[in-house]
Design a protein around this motif. Sequence first.
Motif, mmCIF file in Angstrom:
data_model
loop_
_atom_site.group_PDB
_atom_site.id
_atom_site.type_symbol
_atom_site.label_atom_id
_atom_site.label_comp_id
_atom_site.label_asym_id
_atom_site.label_seq_id
_atom_site.Cartn_x
_atom_site.Cartn_y
_atom_site.Cartn_z
ATOM 1 N N LYS A 281 4.302 21.325 -17.383
ATOM 2 C CA LYS A 281 3.050 21.583 -16.685
ATOM 3 C C LYS A 281 2.768 20.477 -15.668
ATOM 4 C CE LYS A 281 0.808 24.083 -20.471
ATOM 5 N NZ LYS A 281 -0.380 24.122 -21.363
ATOM 6 N N PRO A 282 2.267 20.873 -14.500
ATOM 7 C CA PRO A 282 1.924 19.842 -13.516
ATOM 8 C C PRO A 282 0.767 18.985 -14.019
ATOM 9 C CG PRO A 282 1.090 21.983 -12.824
ATOM 10 C CD PRO A 282 1.947 22.238 -14.039
ATOM 11 N N GLY A 283 0.779 17.758 -13.666
ATOM 12 C CA GLY A 283 -0.281 16.841 -14.094
ATOM 13 C C GLY A 283 -0.344 15.649 -13.161
ATOM 14 N N PRO A 284 -1.201 14.728 -13.480
ATOM 15 C CA PRO A 284 -1.326 13.544 -12.628
ATOM 16 C C PRO A 284 -0.052 12.710 -12.654
ATOM 17 C CG PRO A 284 -2.554 13.243 -14.670
ATOM 18 C CD PRO A 284 -2.116 14.678 -14.636
ATOM 19 N N LYS A 285 0.246 12.074 -11.527
ATOM 20 C CA LYS A 285 1.411 11.209 -11.455
ATOM 21 C C LYS A 285 1.180 9.977 -12.323
ATOM 22 C CE LYS A 285 3.113 10.438 -7.392
ATOM 23 N NZ LYS A 285 3.186 10.082 -5.942
ATOM 24 N N PRO A 286 2.241 9.447 -12.949
ATOM 25 C CA PRO A 286 2.070 8.235 -13.752
ATOM 26 C C PRO A 286 1.604 7.067 -12.895
ATOM 27 C CG PRO A 286 4.400 8.711 -13.396
ATOM 28 C CD PRO A 286 3.636 9.907 -12.927
ATOM 29 N N ILE A 287 0.804 6.212 -13.483
ATOM 30 C CA ILE A 287 0.281 5.050 -12.769
ATOM 31 C C ILE A 287 1.413 4.089 -12.420
ATOM 32 C CG2 ILE A 287 -1.139 2.970 -13.028
ATOM 33 C CD1 ILE A 287 -3.092 4.629 -14.653
ATOM 34 N N THR A 288 1.383 3.584 -11.204
ATOM 35 C CA THR A 288 2.363 2.599 -10.746
ATOM 36 C C THR A 288 1.625 1.332 -10.322
ATOM 37 O OG1 THR A 288 3.809 4.360 -9.897
ATOM 38 C CG2 THR A 288 4.228 2.126 -9.120
ATOM 39 N N ASN A 289 2.046 0.205 -10.856
ATOM 40 C CA ASN A 289 1.474 -1.081 -10.479
ATOM 41 C C ASN A 289 2.352 -1.722 -9.409
ATOM 42 O OD1 ASN A 289 -0.652 -0.944 -12.378
ATOM 43 N ND2 ASN A 289 0.728 -1.624 -13.995
ATOM 44 N N VAL A 290 1.734 -2.146 -8.317
ATOM 45 C CA VAL A 290 2.481 -2.717 -7.202
ATOM 46 C C VAL A 290 1.854 -4.041 -6.770
ATOM 47 C CG1 VAL A 290 3.295 -0.481 -6.369
ATOM 48 C CG2 VAL A 290 1.134 -1.398 -5.513
ATOM 49 N N PHE A 291 2.632 -4.785 -5.992
ATOM 50 C CA PHE A 291 2.174 -6.050 -5.417
ATOM 51 C C PHE A 291 2.037 -5.875 -3.910
ATOM 52 C CE2 PHE A 291 4.072 -7.262 -9.372
ATOM 53 C CZ PHE A 291 3.406 -8.410 -9.799
ATOM 54 N N GLY A 292 1.012 -6.502 -3.335
ATOM 55 C CA GLY A 292 0.835 -6.502 -1.891
ATOM 56 C C GLY A 292 0.736 -7.920 -1.373
ATOM 57 N N PHE A 293 1.315 -8.154 -0.207
ATOM 58 C CA PHE A 293 1.314 -9.481 0.412
ATOM 59 C C PHE A 293 0.770 -9.344 1.829
ATOM 60 C CE2 PHE A 293 4.591 -9.153 -2.749
ATOM 61 C CZ PHE A 293 4.438 -10.303 -3.507
ATOM 62 N N ILE A 294 -0.262 -10.129 2.159
ATOM 63 C CA ILE A 294 -0.979 -9.968 3.421
ATOM 64 C C ILE A 294 -0.951 -11.248 4.251
ATOM 65 C CG2 ILE A 294 -3.296 -9.685 4.418
ATOM 66 C CD1 ILE A 294 -3.902 -7.621 2.324
ATOM 67 N N ASP A 295 -0.761 -11.053 5.550
ATOM 68 C CA ASP A 295 -0.880 -12.163 6.497
ATOM 69 C C ASP A 295 -1.539 -11.633 7.766
ATOM 70 O OD1 ASP A 295 -0.708 -14.724 7.447
ATOM 71 O OD2 ASP A 295 1.449 -14.687 7.832
ATOM 72 N N GLU A 296 -1.879 -12.527 8.657
ATOM 73 C CA GLU A 296 -2.545 -12.140 9.898
ATOM 74 C C GLU A 296 -1.926 -12.871 11.067
ATOM 75 O OE1 GLU A 296 -6.453 -14.696 10.463
ATOM 76 O OE2 GLU A 296 -6.270 -14.002 8.387
ATOM 77 N N LYS B 177 8.390 -18.639 9.985
ATOM 78 C CA LYS B 177 7.164 -18.354 10.723
ATOM 79 C C LYS B 177 7.553 -17.853 12.117
ATOM 80 C CE LYS B 177 3.601 -21.051 10.478
ATOM 81 N NZ LYS B 177 2.692 -20.250 9.653
ATOM 82 N N PHE B 178 6.936 -16.763 12.540
ATOM 83 C CA PHE B 178 7.278 -16.223 13.850
ATOM 84 C C PHE B 178 7.024 -17.241 14.951
ATOM 85 C CE2 PHE B 178 6.176 -13.982 17.782
ATOM 86 C CZ PHE B 178 7.356 -13.274 17.976
ATOM 87 N N SER B 179 5.976 -18.040 14.815
ATOM 88 C CA SER B 179 5.650 -19.031 15.848
ATOM 89 C C SER B 179 6.757 -20.070 16.012
ATOM 90 C CB SER B 179 4.328 -19.729 15.508
ATOM 91 O OG SER B 179 4.418 -20.406 14.263
ATOM 92 N N VAL C 189 6.067 -11.113 5.960
ATOM 93 C CA VAL C 189 4.993 -10.433 6.691
ATOM 94 C C VAL C 189 4.727 -11.160 8.005
ATOM 95 C CG1 VAL C 189 2.582 -9.693 6.663
ATOM 96 C CG2 VAL C 189 3.915 -9.610 4.558
ATOM 97 N N ASP C 190 4.670 -12.476 7.952
ATOM 98 C CA ASP C 190 4.412 -13.283 9.145
ATOM 99 C C ASP C 190 5.409 -12.965 10.251
ATOM 100 O OD1 ASP C 190 5.016 -15.737 10.896
ATOM 101 O OD2 ASP C 190 3.172 -16.397 9.934
ATOM 102 N N VAL C 191 6.678 -12.892 9.903
ATOM 103 C CA VAL C 191 7.721 -12.661 10.906
ATOM 104 C C VAL C 191 7.635 -11.241 11.464
ATOM 105 C CG1 VAL C 191 10.207 -12.561 11.297
ATOM 106 C CG2 VAL C 191 9.237 -14.411 9.925
ATOM 107 N N LEU C 192 7.490 -10.250 10.588
ATOM 108 C CA LEU C 192 7.406 -8.864 11.049
ATOM 109 C C LEU C 192 6.146 -8.632 11.891
ATOM 110 C CD1 LEU C 192 8.535 -6.980 7.808
ATOM 111 C CD2 LEU C 192 9.855 -7.266 9.915
ATOM 112 N N LEU C 193 5.007 -9.107 11.393
ATOM 113 C CA LEU C 193 3.745 -8.911 12.095
ATOM 114 C C LEU C 193 3.737 -9.655 13.425
ATOM 115 C CD1 LEU C 193 0.835 -7.803 12.076
ATOM 116 C CD2 LEU C 193 0.157 -9.889 10.842
#
Length: 252
Positions: free
Chosen positions: A3-18, A62-64, A180-184
């Motif tokens: 039977k269709p149902g909710p997808k299992p919960i997945t825990n992920v990590f995120g990394f942020i830069d500006e 570092k991109f700079s 992230v720094d290099v890609l962004l």
Amino acid sequence: MTKPGPKPITNVFGFIDEVGLLSSPKKDRVFGLGLIKLQDPGILHREITKYKSRTKFHEEFKFSDVSNFNIKFYKQLIDLYFSVEETYFSCNIFDKTKLIKNTNLKRDYQKDYNTQIAKLIAKSLDTSEYIVILADDISNPKSDNYEEYIKEKVKASTRRNALFGICRVESHAISAIQMVDVLLGTIAYGFKIKHNLIKSNRNNAKFKLLKYVQRKLNTVFIAESRDYLLRGNKRFCINEYKGRLKRTRSAL
């Protein structure tokens, strides 16, 4: 039959830069926020650590700092990132001349900054994903309720407590934030060319890295809103803010 149902919960990590400064409307016309999402960040970290050990390149990426002296290390770092399976990169690029007209940036840049981070996080999540965020450390007013504000904004957007933790860290200790720094930084460089803030220069190392990333994405236009779907369950999403996130086109 299952039977269709909710997808299992997945825990992920995120990394942020500006890249750029949101707090200086008259400077750094191009501002950007970037995020890498990973189920197992240890894979990317181990690959970068092994690469640094093998090449004896022990500086922070570092991109700079990209130059003709070290460009080969940055190109190989890009190769390494795209060799890792199940990666997700997303960024929002802002032309601050447009952002100022559509927000309260002049009056309350910190609130707008936090709001844009929350939007980036929320849009990066699938319906079954819950995330913890490590973000590059920045100076902020003591009155800024950064963590709680972003958690509430993400909750309102996703209609669940999708962000279960956010912490500021020093980028020199976190290889994924350096990535992230290099890609962004590379993408923002393309947008600076688009807005005629800098000129294309084939001999410039940063321009060489821009062209290298474009080849990886199989595109000659990186300064545009686009969602790249790559082999090996990889995604690479670029959005340009113009009052609202919408698609644009440019040429380099």
